[in-house]
Design an enzyme around this catalytic site. Structure first.
Site, PDB file in Angstrom:
ATOM      1  N   LEU A  65       1.792   3.102  -9.249  1.00 63.39           N
ATOM      2  CA  LEU A  65       1.507   1.740  -8.789  1.00 63.39           C
ATOM      3  C   LEU A  65       1.357   1.745  -7.270  1.00 63.39           C
ATOM      4  O   LEU A  65       1.682   2.741  -6.616  1.00 63.39           O
ATOM      5  CB  LEU A  65       2.646   0.819  -9.247  1.00 63.39           C
ATOM      6  CG  LEU A  65       2.813   0.773 -10.780  1.00 63.39           C
ATOM      7  CD1 LEU A  65       4.100   0.065 -11.181  1.00 63.39           C
ATOM      8  CD2 LEU A  65       1.611   0.106 -11.438  1.00 63.39           C
ATOM      9  N   PRO A  66       0.849   0.659  -6.681  1.00 62.14           N
ATOM     10  CA  PRO A  66       0.574   0.709  -5.239  1.00 62.14           C
ATOM     11  C   PRO A  66       1.804   1.058  -4.390  1.00 62.14           C
ATOM     12  O   PRO A  66       1.717   1.878  -3.483  1.00 62.14           O
ATOM     13  CB  PRO A  66       0.066  -0.711  -4.933  1.00 62.14           C
ATOM     14  CG  PRO A  66      -0.501  -1.183  -6.228  1.00 62.14           C
ATOM     15  CD  PRO A  66       0.343  -0.567  -7.302  1.00 62.14           C
ATOM     16  N   LYS A 171       5.752  12.369   1.531  1.00 66.69           N
ATOM     17  CA  LYS A 171       4.413  11.812   1.299  1.00 66.69           C
ATOM     18  C   LYS A 171       4.017  10.839   2.423  1.00 66.69           C
ATOM     19  O   LYS A 171       2.880  10.853   2.907  1.00 66.69           O
ATOM     20  CB  LYS A 171       4.395  11.087  -0.053  1.00 66.69           C
ATOM     21  CG  LYS A 171       3.101  10.354  -0.365  1.00 66.69           C
ATOM     22  CD  LYS A 171       1.947  11.299  -0.568  1.00 66.69           C
ATOM     23  CE  LYS A 171       0.642  10.535  -0.737  1.00 66.69           C
ATOM     24  NZ  LYS A 171      -0.519  11.424  -0.837  1.00 66.69           N
ATOM     25  N   LYS A 240      -0.077   1.124   3.981  1.00 68.03           N
ATOM     26  CA  LYS A 240       1.268   1.029   3.385  1.00 68.03           C
ATOM     27  C   LYS A 240       2.059   2.317   3.653  1.00 68.03           C
ATOM     28  O   LYS A 240       3.224   2.280   4.042  1.00 68.03           O
ATOM     29  CB  LYS A 240       1.102   0.771   1.878  1.00 68.03           C
ATOM     30  CG  LYS A 240       2.328   0.805   1.016  1.00 68.03           C
ATOM     31  CD  LYS A 240       2.528   2.092   0.229  1.00 68.03           C
ATOM     32  CE  LYS A 240       1.350   2.549  -0.556  1.00 68.03           C
ATOM     33  NZ  LYS A 240       1.533   3.794  -1.307  1.00 68.03           N
TER      34      LYS A 240
END
Ligand code: NDP
Length: 295
Positions: A65-66, A171, A240
């Site tokens: 998911l985002p 990440k 993000k």
């Protein structure tokens, strides 16, 4: 092995494709159900109507998911999966999430006898198609042992980053570096074009010199010079990710002024270009500011 997969976006759908075969039995759920139905039309996967329905009976649940906020939403929201998760199951979160939320989800699931692994991926849609993603995971070996065959179906380089949240941290920093590379290559090439140097000539030299990066070797030649700008990874998601790196730096009192500046510039690009453009399109903001095109 029964697998539930939640989130059939640009990369999620490609990861799920590798799990649609023996020894796996796959059930998919997507917020926009039409995408799940499209996926099922060309696969043997079953389609679930809600996150709770998807995970009932599953030994492994994968979310892609985002951000961690959406993982929280599919856990706790309407028809959320929390109460439907089987004791002994493992939630493998392939979202590029944030470490504090992953840690809090892991603690909540541990109380219910459910394992949690943060397992963000790298390599983009090309590696996802090929089943050769890099997977950086955070969590306990005993939980990972239960999902290893699943991860091996879509990952090639699989690395234990540390405890829960370490995969997310790694990440976020990797993608912060990607953002720096795109912004700096874009600025450098815009400057050279203004100085009268042909962009292809500039790249020929940079890519045989110390200024080269994956961005200069692959992204700019394939996407910017051609003006193709394919959508593979949304700029909003890269924004993000660098935001997660910034929060991490704040929490730890780390001094990362270059990353902060890149974060501000990427945020600006997102505001100008919108939610749906590809990450490499950030270069367009630099082109407009400088009145040149890199082609
Ligand atoms: P997309 O934006 O293409 O897809 C997002 C998915 O999340 C869609 O299935 C979407 O459903 C779903 N979704 C969005 N909001 C909600 C919500 N509130 N509740 C439930 N589902 C929701 O993202 P990607 O597939 O590109 O990326 C997924 C993750 O992987 C991200 O964390 C990203 O940073 C990471 N990633 C992506 C890479 C890439 O190359 N694309 C590379 C490496 C990591 P719907 O169809 O209804 O919109």
């Amino acid at each position: 092995m029964r697998i539930a997969f939640l989130g059939l976006g640009d990369i999620g759908s490609l990861i799920a494709s590798h799990l649609d075969r023996d020894p796996f039995a796959l059930t998919v759920w997507n917020r926009t159900e039409a995408k799940a139905r499209d996926f099922a039309a060309s696969h043997r996967a079953a389609v679930a109507a809600t996150p709770a329905d998807a995970v009932r009976g599953a030994e492994v649940v994968i979310t892609c998911l985002p951000s961690s906020a959406e993982v929280e939403a599919v856990l706790h929201g309407e028809h959320g999966m929390l109460d439907a998760l089987e004791k002994g199951a493992v939630l493998l979160d392939c979202t590029s999430g944030d470490p504090p939320t992953s840690r809090s989800i892991a603690a909540e699931l541990a109380r219910r006898g459910v394992g949690f692994i943060d397992a963000p991926v790298s390599g983009g849609t090309t590696a996802a198609k090929a089943g050769s993603l890099t997977v950086m995971w955070g969590g306990e070996e005993k939980d990972f042992a239960r999902v290893r065959t699943v991860v091996e179906a879509f990952g090639k380089k699989i690395v234990h980053a540390g405890p829960v949240g370490a995969g997310d941290a790694l990440k976020a920093v990797n993608n912060a570096l990607l953002a720096v590379h795109i912004l700096s290559a874009g600025e450098g090439l815009a400057l050279l074009v203004k100085a009268g140097v042909d962009a292809k000539t500039a790249l020929e030299v940079i890519n045989a010199s110390s200024g080269r990066s994956n961005t200069s070797e692959n992204l700019i030649p394939q996407r910017v010079l051609t003006r193709a700008f394919p959508r593979t990874f949304r700029l909003a998601l890269l924004d993000k990710d660098i935001g997660i790196a910034e929060v991490l730096a704040d929490e730890l009192g780390a001094k990362t002024p270059v990353l902060s500046l890149a974060a501000r510039r990427l945020h600006q690009a997102r505001e100008i270009l919108g939610e749906e453009v590809d990450h490499v399109e950030a270069v367009k903001m630099i082109e407009v500011e400088n009145g040149v095109e890199i082609r």
